[in-house]
Design a protein around this motif. Structure first.
Motif, short mmCIF file in Angstrom:
data_model
loop_
_atom_site.label_atom_id
_atom_site.label_comp_id
_atom_site.label_asym_id
_atom_site.label_seq_id
_atom_site.Cartn_x
_atom_site.Cartn_y
_atom_site.Cartn_z
N SER A 121 42.41 -4.85 -73.46
CA SER A 121 43.29 -3.71 -73.22
C SER A 121 43.89 -3.14 -74.51
O SER A 121 44.86 -2.39 -74.45
CB SER A 121 44.44 -4.10 -72.28
OG SER A 121 43.97 -4.23 -70.97
N TYR A 122 43.29 -3.48 -75.63
CA TYR A 122 43.84 -2.98 -76.90
C TYR A 122 43.91 -1.45 -76.89
O TYR A 122 42.93 -0.78 -76.60
CB TYR A 122 42.97 -3.45 -78.07
CG TYR A 122 43.50 -3.01 -79.40
CD1 TYR A 122 44.76 -3.41 -79.84
CD2 TYR A 122 42.77 -2.17 -80.23
CE1 TYR A 122 45.27 -3.01 -81.06
CE2 TYR A 122 43.26 -1.76 -81.46
CZ TYR A 122 44.52 -2.18 -81.86
OH TYR A 122 45.02 -1.77 -83.08
N GLY A 123 45.09 -0.94 -77.16
CA GLY A 123 45.27 0.52 -77.19
C GLY A 123 45.50 1.15 -75.85
O GLY A 123 45.69 2.37 -75.76
N ARG A 124 45.48 0.33 -74.80
CA ARG A 124 45.68 0.88 -73.45
C ARG A 124 46.64 0.00 -72.66
O ARG A 124 46.54 -1.23 -72.71
CB ARG A 124 44.36 0.94 -72.69
CG ARG A 124 43.53 2.12 -73.10
CD ARG A 124 42.37 2.29 -72.16
NE ARG A 124 41.73 3.59 -72.36
CZ ARG A 124 40.55 3.91 -71.88
NH1 ARG A 124 39.89 3.04 -71.15
NH2 ARG A 124 40.03 5.10 -72.08
N ILE A 135 56.41 -3.73 -69.55
CA ILE A 135 56.71 -5.14 -69.27
C ILE A 135 56.56 -6.01 -70.52
O ILE A 135 56.65 -7.24 -70.44
CB ILE A 135 55.83 -5.70 -68.13
CG1 ILE A 135 54.34 -5.57 -68.49
CG2 ILE A 135 56.14 -4.98 -66.82
CD1 ILE A 135 53.42 -6.29 -67.50
N SER A 136 56.32 -5.39 -71.65
CA SER A 136 56.26 -6.11 -72.93
C SER A 136 55.24 -7.25 -72.91
O SER A 136 55.50 -8.33 -73.44
CB SER A 136 57.66 -6.65 -73.29
OG SER A 136 57.70 -7.08 -74.63
N CYS A 137 54.09 -6.99 -72.30
CA CYS A 137 53.04 -8.02 -72.25
C CYS A 137 52.23 -8.08 -73.54
O CYS A 137 51.53 -9.05 -73.79
CB CYS A 137 52.10 -7.76 -71.07
SG CYS A 137 51.12 -6.24 -71.22
N PHE A 138 52.32 -7.00 -74.33
CA PHE A 138 51.63 -6.89 -75.62
C PHE A 138 50.10 -6.87 -75.50
O PHE A 138 49.40 -7.01 -76.48
CB PHE A 138 52.08 -7.99 -76.60
CG PHE A 138 53.35 -7.60 -77.33
CD1 PHE A 138 54.58 -7.65 -76.70
CD2 PHE A 138 53.30 -7.15 -78.63
CE1 PHE A 138 55.74 -7.27 -77.35
CE2 PHE A 138 54.47 -6.76 -79.29
CZ PHE A 138 55.69 -6.82 -78.65
N ALA A 139 49.59 -6.69 -74.27
CA ALA A 139 48.13 -6.59 -74.13
C ALA A 139 47.59 -5.37 -74.88
O ALA A 139 46.49 -5.42 -75.45
CB ALA A 139 47.75 -6.49 -72.65
#
Ligand SMILES: Cc1cc2nc3c(=O)[nH]c(=O)nc-3n(C[C@H](O)[C@H](O)[C@H](O)COP(=O)(O)O)c2cc1C
Length: 108
Positions: free
Chosen positions: A60-63, A48-52
């Protein structure tokens, strides 16, 4: 050795699944733990291209933060030593389910 295989075909016992099963049989014969996951059994959509997953210092970096059937799958992938991807060719590319799976898996 822990090996996961992913079937991007809707068919569970045709060409793609057969090839994946053969590969897993070979790995199991050498002592590997194996699992075959049929992507069409899972409920998920593409990225969904949320970039979280890209936000440094974010939770959520890396996940991938999307809470659907791929959540548990991605946890297992983190524990896997290798993954095997199998897909039929649909109009010159992998199946839609495989493409959505790869977008979600690789972006994070
Ligand atoms: C929607 C659709 C599109 C396809 N496009 C291609 C194609 O572009 N090139 C090709 O060689 N086969 C194409 N095929 C054939 C499948 O790749 C082939 O039957 C494959 O072995 C199916 O894998 P499965 O038996 O694991 O389901 C297509 C089949 C479907 C249903």
């Amino acid at each position: 050795m822990n090996i996961m295989a992913f079937n991007g075909s809707p068919r569970k016992d045709w060409n793609t699944a057969n090839l994946l099963n053969k590969a897993l049989e070979g790995a199991a014969s050498k002592g590997a733990t194996t699992e075959l996951i049929h992507l069409y059994d899972l409920n998920y959509k593409g990225c969904i291209s949320c970039f979280a997953c890209k936000t440094k210092n974010g939770k959520s970096y890396g996940r991938c933060p999307v809470n659907d059937d791929l959540k548990d799958v991605f946890r297992k992938v983190e524990e896997a030593d290798a993954i095997i991807l199998g897909s039929p060719i649909y109009f010159g590319r992998v199946s839609g389910e495989m493409a959505s799976f790869l977008d979600r898996l690789l972006f994070q």
